[in-house]
Design a protein around this motif. Structure first.
Motif, PDB file in Angstrom:
ATOM      1  N   PRO A   4      64.720  40.988  59.275  1.00  0.00           N
ATOM      2  CA  PRO A   4      65.412  42.281  59.253  1.00  0.00           C
ATOM      3  C   PRO A   4      65.228  43.006  60.591  1.00  0.00           C
ATOM      4  O   PRO A   4      64.204  42.812  61.266  1.00  0.00           O
ATOM      5  CB  PRO A   4      64.714  43.043  58.128  1.00  0.00           C
ATOM      6  CG  PRO A   4      64.093  41.992  57.275  1.00  0.00           C
ATOM      7  CD  PRO A   4      63.731  40.862  58.186  1.00  0.00           C
ATOM      8  N   PRO A   5      66.192  43.824  60.994  1.00  0.00           N
ATOM      9  CA  PRO A   5      66.132  44.493  62.302  1.00  0.00           C
ATOM     10  C   PRO A   5      64.830  45.237  62.581  1.00  0.00           C
ATOM     11  O   PRO A   5      64.338  45.224  63.707  1.00  0.00           O
ATOM     12  CB  PRO A   5      67.319  45.463  62.263  1.00  0.00           C
ATOM     13  CG  PRO A   5      68.262  44.866  61.287  1.00  0.00           C
ATOM     14  CD  PRO A   5      67.415  44.159  60.259  1.00  0.00           C
ATOM     15  N   GLN A   6      64.238  45.849  61.578  1.00  0.00           N
ATOM     16  CA  GLN A   6      63.002  46.608  61.800  1.00  0.00           C
ATOM     17  C   GLN A   6      61.807  45.710  62.119  1.00  0.00           C
ATOM     18  O   GLN A   6      60.777  46.187  62.582  1.00  0.00           O
ATOM     19  CB  GLN A   6      62.687  47.530  60.610  1.00  0.00           C
ATOM     20  CG  GLN A   6      62.334  46.829  59.332  1.00  0.00           C
ATOM     21  CD  GLN A   6      63.535  46.464  58.462  1.00  0.00           C
ATOM     22  OE1 GLN A   6      64.674  46.418  58.922  1.00  0.00           O
ATOM     23  NE2 GLN A   6      63.282  46.206  57.193  1.00  0.00           N
ATOM     24  N   LEU A   7      61.940  44.394  61.904  1.00  0.00           N
ATOM     25  CA  LEU A   7      60.854  43.451  62.210  1.00  0.00           C
ATOM     26  C   LEU A   7      61.169  42.582  63.425  1.00  0.00           C
ATOM     27  O   LEU A   7      60.379  41.719  63.806  1.00  0.00           O
ATOM     28  CB  LEU A   7      60.586  42.551  60.996  1.00  0.00           C
ATOM     29  CG  LEU A   7      60.103  43.267  59.736  1.00  0.00           C
ATOM     30  CD1 LEU A   7      60.009  42.290  58.573  1.00  0.00           C
ATOM     31  CD2 LEU A   7      58.780  43.957  59.991  1.00  0.00           C
ATOM     32  N   ALA A   8      62.313  42.804  64.053  1.00  0.00           N
ATOM     33  CA  ALA A   8      62.755  41.940  65.149  1.00  0.00           C
ATOM     34  C   ALA A   8      61.819  41.995  66.359  1.00  0.00           C
ATOM     35  O   ALA A   8      61.560  40.967  66.994  1.00  0.00           O
ATOM     36  CB  ALA A   8      64.184  42.287  65.551  1.00  0.00           C
ATOM     37  N   MET A   9      61.287  43.170  66.696  1.00  0.00           N
ATOM     38  CA  MET A   9      60.374  43.256  67.845  1.00  0.00           C
ATOM     39  C   MET A   9      59.084  42.487  67.551  1.00  0.00           C
ATOM     40  O   MET A   9      58.574  41.762  68.410  1.00  0.00           O
ATOM     41  CB  MET A   9      60.057  44.711  68.185  1.00  0.00           C
ATOM     42  CG  MET A   9      59.198  44.866  69.427  1.00  0.00           C
ATOM     43  SD  MET A   9      60.029  44.400  70.971  1.00  0.00           S
ATOM     44  CE  MET A   9      60.970  45.889  71.295  1.00  0.00           C
ATOM     45  N   GLU A  10      58.583  42.634  66.344  1.00  0.00           N
ATOM     46  CA  GLU A  10      57.385  41.871  65.960  1.00  0.00           C
ATOM     47  C   GLU A  10      57.658  40.372  66.076  1.00  0.00           C
ATOM     48  O   GLU A  10      56.830  39.617  66.594  1.00  0.00           O
ATOM     49  CB  GLU A  10      56.976  42.221  64.528  1.00  0.00           C
ATOM     50  CG  GLU A  10      55.787  41.437  64.030  1.00  0.00           C
ATOM     51  CD  GLU A  10      55.511  41.599  62.545  1.00  0.00           C
ATOM     52  OE1 GLU A  10      54.750  40.764  62.017  1.00  0.00           O
ATOM     53  OE2 GLU A  10      56.048  42.527  61.910  1.00  0.00           O
ATOM     54  N   ALA A  19      48.682  43.134  61.357  1.00  0.00           N
ATOM     55  CA  ALA A  19      48.810  41.814  60.731  1.00  0.00           C
ATOM     56  C   ALA A  19      50.277  41.397  60.773  1.00  0.00           C
ATOM     57  O   ALA A  19      51.167  42.227  60.566  1.00  0.00           O
ATOM     58  CB  ALA A  19      48.318  41.857  59.294  1.00  0.00           C
ATOM     59  N   LYS A  20      50.510  40.116  61.048  1.00  0.00           N
ATOM     60  CA  LYS A  20      51.888  39.616  61.052  1.00  0.00           C
ATOM     61  C   LYS A  20      52.493  39.780  59.672  1.00  0.00           C
ATOM     62  O   LYS A  20      51.881  39.461  58.663  1.00  0.00           O
ATOM     63  CB  LYS A  20      51.917  38.132  61.432  1.00  0.00           C
ATOM     64  CG  LYS A  20      52.134  37.899  62.884  1.00  0.00           C
ATOM     65  CD  LYS A  20      52.329  36.430  63.188  1.00  0.00           C
ATOM     66  CE  LYS A  20      52.081  36.232  64.668  1.00  0.00           C
ATOM     67  NZ  LYS A  20      51.626  34.930  64.993  1.00  0.00           N
ATOM     68  N   TYR A  64      57.392  33.732  57.816  1.00  0.00           N
ATOM     69  CA  TYR A  64      58.407  32.880  57.198  1.00  0.00           C
ATOM     70  C   TYR A  64      59.470  32.475  58.227  1.00  0.00           C
ATOM     71  O   TYR A  64      59.863  31.307  58.299  1.00  0.00           O
ATOM     72  CB  TYR A  64      59.045  33.600  56.005  1.00  0.00           C
ATOM     73  CG  TYR A  64      60.058  32.742  55.286  1.00  0.00           C
ATOM     74  CD1 TYR A  64      59.658  31.751  54.399  1.00  0.00           C
ATOM     75  CD2 TYR A  64      61.426  32.914  55.508  1.00  0.00           C
ATOM     76  CE1 TYR A  64      60.591  30.959  53.741  1.00  0.00           C
ATOM     77  CE2 TYR A  64      62.364  32.126  54.864  1.00  0.00           C
ATOM     78  CZ  TYR A  64      61.940  31.146  53.976  1.00  0.00           C
ATOM     79  OH  TYR A  64      62.862  30.356  53.347  1.00  0.00           O
ATOM     80  N   ALA A  65      59.932  33.422  59.026  1.00  0.00           N
ATOM     81  CA  ALA A  65      60.938  33.123  60.048  1.00  0.00           C
ATOM     82  C   ALA A  65      60.409  32.096  61.050  1.00  0.00           C
ATOM     83  O   ALA A  65      61.153  31.214  61.509  1.00  0.00           O
ATOM     84  CB  ALA A  65      61.361  34.400  60.765  1.00  0.00           C
ATOM     85  N   ASP A  66      59.134  32.187  61.379  1.00  0.00           N
ATOM     86  CA  ASP A  66      58.508  31.215  62.291  1.00  0.00           C
ATOM     87  C   ASP A  66      58.552  29.818  61.668  1.00  0.00           C
ATOM     88  O   ASP A  66      58.812  28.822  62.354  1.00  0.00           O
ATOM     89  CB  ASP A  66      57.077  31.653  62.598  1.00  0.00           C
ATOM     90  CG  ASP A  66      56.485  30.983  63.820  1.00  0.00           C
ATOM     91  OD1 ASP A  66      57.240  30.518  64.696  1.00  0.00           O
ATOM     92  OD2 ASP A  66      55.241  30.956  63.911  1.00  0.00           O
ATOM     93  N   LEU A  67      58.319  29.729  60.365  1.00  0.00           N
ATOM     94  CA  LEU A  67      58.395  28.439  59.670  1.00  0.00           C
ATOM     95  C   LEU A  67      59.835  27.936  59.606  1.00  0.00           C
ATOM     96  O   LEU A  67      60.083  26.728  59.760  1.00  0.00           O
ATOM     97  CB  LEU A  67      57.800  28.553  58.268  1.00  0.00           C
ATOM     98  CG  LEU A  67      56.290  28.741  58.199  1.00  0.00           C
ATOM     99  CD1 LEU A  67      55.853  28.996  56.753  1.00  0.00           C
ATOM    100  CD2 LEU A  67      55.563  27.553  58.786  1.00  0.00           C
TER     101      LEU A  67
END
Length: 177
Positions: A59-65, A110-111, A117-120
């Motif tokens: 989601p856009p709010q997590l894109a920078m992370e 914390a991630k 999940y996106a990394d996986l």
């Protein structure tokens, strides 16, 4: 000596990490020159490109992370997971670098579950697109479907520019520009 000189000319000291020694341009340059899978690919594919692609899966709010989820590798390099598990001192240093990056960029401590999940999903996508499916079964990928997007590896400079553009776009979104 416990410090390195970064591309921007800053000095990054592993024993006394100053968040001011961290800059996005150094992260982008370094990650764009680090090849995923310890370089065991037919084509160069950078951690920077991986990070940009990961940032589009959340989601856009997590894109920078998501964009910065591997930023510590700009200072510690990308070490394969099997080797990393054997190096507790490296893991401790990596953790301190990650903490400084979290502080510098105002990321969550914390991630998030979604970024993990996106990394996986990206790992599953990379294994599909780079024909890495002939090895052992990755139990962490059970039930994880690859992304429908196809990976077309970029040259390091292209990945660096893409990373910086994505960062600037996300930074502008966070500040309402």
């Amino acid at each position: 000596m416990s410090l390195i000189r970064t591309l921007s000319g800053k000095h990054f000291d592993f024993l006394n990490i100053d968040p001011e020694s961290i800059c996005i341009e150094d992260i982008a340059a370094s990650l764009s020159n680090i090849c995923r899978f310890t370089g065991h690919l037919d084509h160069f594919y950078s951690v920077a490109q991986h990070s940009v692609m990961t940032s589009y899966l959340v989601p856009p709010q997590l894109a920078m992370e998501a964009l910065l989820h591997d930023a510590a590798e700009a200072y510690c390099n990308d070490i394969s997971s099997p080797l990393k598990a054997l190096l507790p001192d490296y893991q401790a240093i990596l953790g301190r670098v990650e903490a400084a990056i979290i502080q510098k960029f105002g990321l969550p401590e914390a991630k998030s579950r979604e970024v993990k999940y996106a990394d996986l999903v990206m790992l599953a996508t990379e294994r599909r697109d780079f024909d890495l499916e002939d090895g052992p079964v990755f139990t962490q990928l059970e039930g994880i479907e690859p992304s429908p997007m196809m990976i077309s590896p970029l040259m390091p400079r292209q990945a660096q520019v893409l990373f910086l553009q994505r960062y600037q776009n996300l930074k502008g979104e966070q500040h309402g520009y």
